[in-house]
Design a protein around this motif. Sequence first.
Motif, PDB file in Angstrom:
ATOM      1  N   PHE A 202       0.910  -1.424  -0.416  1.00 20.53           N
ATOM      2  CA  PHE A 202       0.200   0.047  -0.105  1.00 20.53           C
ATOM      3  C   PHE A 202       1.160   1.748   0.321  1.00 20.53           C
ATOM      4  CE2 PHE A 202      -2.508  -3.368   1.610  1.00 20.53           C
ATOM      5  CZ  PHE A 202      -3.985  -3.168   1.542  1.00 20.53           C
ATOM      6  N   VAL A 203       0.632   2.056  -1.398  1.00 24.43           N
ATOM      7  CA  VAL A 203       1.343   3.213  -0.881  1.00 24.43           C
ATOM      8  C   VAL A 203       0.032   4.505  -0.691  1.00 24.43           C
ATOM      9  CG1 VAL A 203       2.406   5.076  -2.810  1.00 24.43           C
ATOM     10  CG2 VAL A 203       2.978   2.709  -2.402  1.00 24.43           C
ATOM     11  N   LEU A 204       0.813   5.427  -0.317  1.00 26.93           N
ATOM     12  CA  LEU A 204       0.011   6.901   0.613  1.00 26.93           C
ATOM     13  C   LEU A 204       0.931   8.141  -0.884  1.00 26.93           C
ATOM     14  CD1 LEU A 204      -2.660   7.668   1.388  1.00 26.93           C
ATOM     15  CD2 LEU A 204      -0.505   8.204   3.620  1.00 26.93           C
ATOM     16  N   THR A 205      -0.298   8.585  -1.383  1.00 26.59           N
ATOM     17  CA  THR A 205       0.665   9.767  -2.187  1.00 26.59           C
ATOM     18  C   THR A 205      -0.181  10.955  -2.532  1.00 26.59           C
ATOM     19  OG1 THR A 205       1.614  10.185  -4.172  1.00 26.59           O
ATOM     20  CG2 THR A 205      -0.731   8.986  -4.785  1.00 26.59           C
ATOM     21  N   ASP A 206       0.160  12.061  -2.804  1.00 27.21           N
ATOM     22  CA  ASP A 206      -0.423  13.204  -2.736  1.00 27.21           C
ATOM     23  C   ASP A 206       0.101  13.394  -4.198  1.00 27.21           C
ATOM     24  OD1 ASP A 206       2.038  14.444  -3.189  1.00 27.21           O
ATOM     25  OD2 ASP A 206       2.797  15.039  -1.067  1.00 27.21           O
ATOM     26  N   GLY A 207       0.435  12.373  -5.144  1.00 30.39           N
ATOM     27  CA  GLY A 207       0.221  12.916  -6.259  1.00 30.39           C
ATOM     28  C   GLY A 207       1.609  12.898  -6.997  1.00 30.39           C
ATOM     29  N   LYS A 208       2.785  13.075  -5.611  1.00 28.59           N
ATOM     30  CA  LYS A 208       4.271  13.932  -6.737  1.00 28.59           C
ATOM     31  C   LYS A 208       5.055  12.605  -5.076  1.00 28.59           C
ATOM     32  CE  LYS A 208       5.301  18.214  -4.981  1.00 28.59           C
ATOM     33  NZ  LYS A 208       3.675  18.659  -4.468  1.00 28.59           N
ATOM     34  N   ASN A 209       4.973  13.182  -3.741  1.00 30.42           N
ATOM     35  CA  ASN A 209       5.499  12.391  -2.686  1.00 30.42           C
ATOM     36  C   ASN A 209       4.921  10.860  -1.923  1.00 30.42           C
ATOM     37  OD1 ASN A 209       7.359  14.832  -2.769  1.00 30.42           O
ATOM     38  ND2 ASN A 209       5.571  15.289  -2.250  1.00 30.42           N
ATOM     39  N   SER A 318      -3.811  16.189   1.279  1.00 27.46           N
ATOM     40  CA  SER A 318      -3.787  17.025   0.148  1.00 27.46           C
ATOM     41  C   SER A 318      -3.372  18.258   0.094  1.00 27.46           C
ATOM     42  CB  SER A 318      -5.748  17.392   2.185  1.00 27.46           C
ATOM     43  OG  SER A 318      -6.421  18.226   0.957  1.00 27.46           O
ATOM     44  N   ASP A 319      -2.358  18.710   0.900  1.00 28.20           N
ATOM     45  CA  ASP A 319      -1.802  20.337   1.007  1.00 28.20           C
ATOM     46  C   ASP A 319      -0.663  19.670  -0.069  1.00 28.20           C
ATOM     47  OD1 ASP A 319      -3.332  21.020   2.587  1.00 28.20           O
ATOM     48  OD2 ASP A 319      -1.820  21.395   4.141  1.00 28.20           O
ATOM     49  N   GLY A 320      -0.482  18.024  -0.637  1.00 27.00           N
ATOM     50  CA  GLY A 320       0.906  18.187  -1.335  1.00 27.00           C
ATOM     51  C   GLY A 320       2.175  18.135  -0.583  1.00 27.00           C
ATOM     52  N   ASN A 321       2.655  17.863   0.421  1.00 21.86           N
ATOM     53  CA  ASN A 321       3.672  17.737   1.389  1.00 21.86           C
ATOM     54  C   ASN A 321       3.965  16.900   1.821  1.00 21.86           C
ATOM     55  OD1 ASN A 321       3.707  20.593   0.330  1.00 21.86           O
ATOM     56  ND2 ASN A 321       1.945  21.543   2.747  1.00 21.86           N
ATOM     57  N   LEU A 322       3.646  15.414   1.629  1.00 18.26           N
ATOM     58  CA  LEU A 322       3.459  14.121   2.336  1.00 18.26           C
ATOM     59  C   LEU A 322       5.124  13.522   2.519  1.00 18.26           C
ATOM     60  CD1 LEU A 322       2.460  11.983   3.551  1.00 18.26           C
ATOM     61  CD2 LEU A 322       2.324  11.284   0.887  1.00 18.26           C
ATOM     62  N   ASP A 323       5.869  14.912   2.128  1.00 15.13           N
ATOM     63  CA  ASP A 323       7.246  14.750   2.102  1.00 15.13           C
ATOM     64  C   ASP A 323       8.143  15.036   3.668  1.00 15.13           C
ATOM     65  OD1 ASP A 323       6.565  16.890   1.055  1.00 15.13           O
ATOM     66  OD2 ASP A 323       8.841  17.232   0.597  1.00 15.13           O
ATOM     67  N   GLU A 324       6.928  15.546   3.791  1.00 13.77           N
ATOM     68  CA  GLU A 324       6.676  16.504   5.474  1.00 13.77           C
ATOM     69  C   GLU A 324       6.685  15.675   6.753  1.00 13.77           C
ATOM     70  OE1 GLU A 324       5.519  19.570   5.611  1.00 13.77           O
ATOM     71  OE2 GLU A 324       6.358  20.906   3.976  1.00 13.77           O
ATOM     72  N   VAL A 325       5.762  14.522   5.986  1.00 13.75           N
ATOM     73  CA  VAL A 325       5.616  13.012   6.908  1.00 13.75           C
ATOM     74  C   VAL A 325       6.931  11.796   7.486  1.00 13.75           C
ATOM     75  CG1 VAL A 325       3.895  11.466   7.189  1.00 13.75           C
ATOM     76  CG2 VAL A 325       2.995  13.806   6.463  1.00 13.75           C
ATOM     77  N   ASN A 326       6.937  11.693   8.353  1.00 11.04           N
ATOM     78  CA  ASN A 326       7.651  10.762   9.198  1.00 11.04           C
ATOM     79  C   ASN A 326       6.388   9.207   9.552  1.00 11.04           C
ATOM     80  OD1 ASN A 326       9.701   9.051   9.573  1.00 11.04           O
ATOM     81  ND2 ASN A 326      10.632  10.182  11.218  1.00 11.04           N
ATOM     82  N   LEU A 327       6.366   8.762   8.771  1.00  8.11           N
ATOM     83  CA  LEU A 327       5.340   7.419   8.963  1.00  8.11           C
ATOM     84  C   LEU A 327       6.278   7.004  10.068  1.00  8.11           C
ATOM     85  CD1 LEU A 327       2.876   7.124   7.921  1.00  8.11           C
ATOM     86  CD2 LEU A 327       3.580   5.427   6.844  1.00  8.11           C
TER      87      LEU A 327
END
Length: 423
Positions: A202-209, A318-327
């Motif tokens: 499973f991949v979560l994406t904002d369309g770019k990250n 939603s904001d397109g900033n998924l790169d800022e998340v540390n899962l």
Amino acid sequence: MNILILGAGGREHTFAHQISQSAQCDKLFVAPGNAGTAKIATNVALSVTNFDAVKELVLRERIEMVVVGPEDPLVQGIVDFFRQDEELKKLAIIGPSRRGALLEGSKERAKEFMALYKIPTAAYESFKAESLEAGKEFLTTLQPPYVLKADGLAAGKGVLIIHSLEEAQAELENMLTQNKFGEAGNTVVIEEFLDGIELSVFVLTDGKNYKILPTAKDYKRIGEGDTGLNTGGMGAISPVPFADEAFMKKVEERIVKPTIQGLEAEEIDYKGFVFIGLIKVGEEPYVIEYNVRMGDPETEVVLPRIKSDLVEVFQKVSDGNLDEVNLEVTAEAAATLMLVSGGYPEAYEKGKEISGLEEVQDSIVFHAGTSEENGTVVTNGGRVLAITSFGKDFREAIKKSYQNAEKLHFDKMYYRRDIGFDL
Ligand code: AMP
Ligand code: GLY
């Protein structure tokens, strides 16, 4: 903020369970929901493909985030509906646009996408009624077993795996000319059979990250030893022991990255989940299918292992900033066991009283197909309850689920006793 989850199954109860624990969540709604979601959220009776009713609910309850559970509303364009509406366009909605959802809505589109971005998958060709004879001819060039797939959504029933050439040719004809799967079968994808072991990524994406979520393996057949009819899923485990670091590196480089790059190159609005059905052949990963949502029952083992605040993560998507998340993911393993109605996946009865829910300890019971009638929880579907447990490995986890299954009861209850048997 107020949040709405669309759907009614174990997947949606799991989303509700995680989201209701977020400090960011004020009021939580599930539509239509089930008896389990009713305990932690407000259920609203509506059809998830009635977009006007969804809009009315969103405005009335000042909802700011919508999480779409099942594929139907996505394939029918609920995200596009939101984006094109003056009052809804700024809302966070987790799910891909219609063009993104076509990766699940059309097997032919998914195969073309994989071919274009050089993503490893089974060799294939697709056929329509006009090219029936060519399709029969193509089958003669393949080795058995033969894999026939209805192009469109067929509620998980559109894939046939057939051992004899004559039967495969006859089924192809049924699909293309006798409407065997309705419109979904107007185009049929015929592909090479891949021999290996399956898993879900499973991949979560904002369309770019993107973020790769914990892996899972589900058990689809009704019978022990993976026999009998296909179901929505009878149980699942996470993580998948054979998806080691070296294998996952291949998955990321050969499959996840080109998939996200393809979405970006085609400017597809995709803020949601990509569920990649994989098969490991030898040591190499191949894509069996894309889905554009989370899996069920995989969600029941994947989400509870994620420790990060899901609402914060979705906001970043939603904001397109998924790169800022540390899962953050727990090292503990999870397993879930599905309790189903006798007869499922064929005809079964509903409305059976469920007892023992208060006696379960050490596991979480997610409701899949339940409803409440005069204060009593009753069965309302084929898949009824999913018992999720944790442990140092999936064996320890599934053992707890089995112990708790003994405490639960409804008339003609059935479950598989061998989840994880092949690992
Ligand atoms: P799907 O609906 O695409 O997930 O297909 C249903 C099931 O059919 C999969 O979970 C696999 O077990 C099997 N399947 C689909 N395509 C192939 C293939 N090319 N080779 C082997 N098994 C397949
Ligand atoms: N468990 C498989 C699916 O959700 O499609």
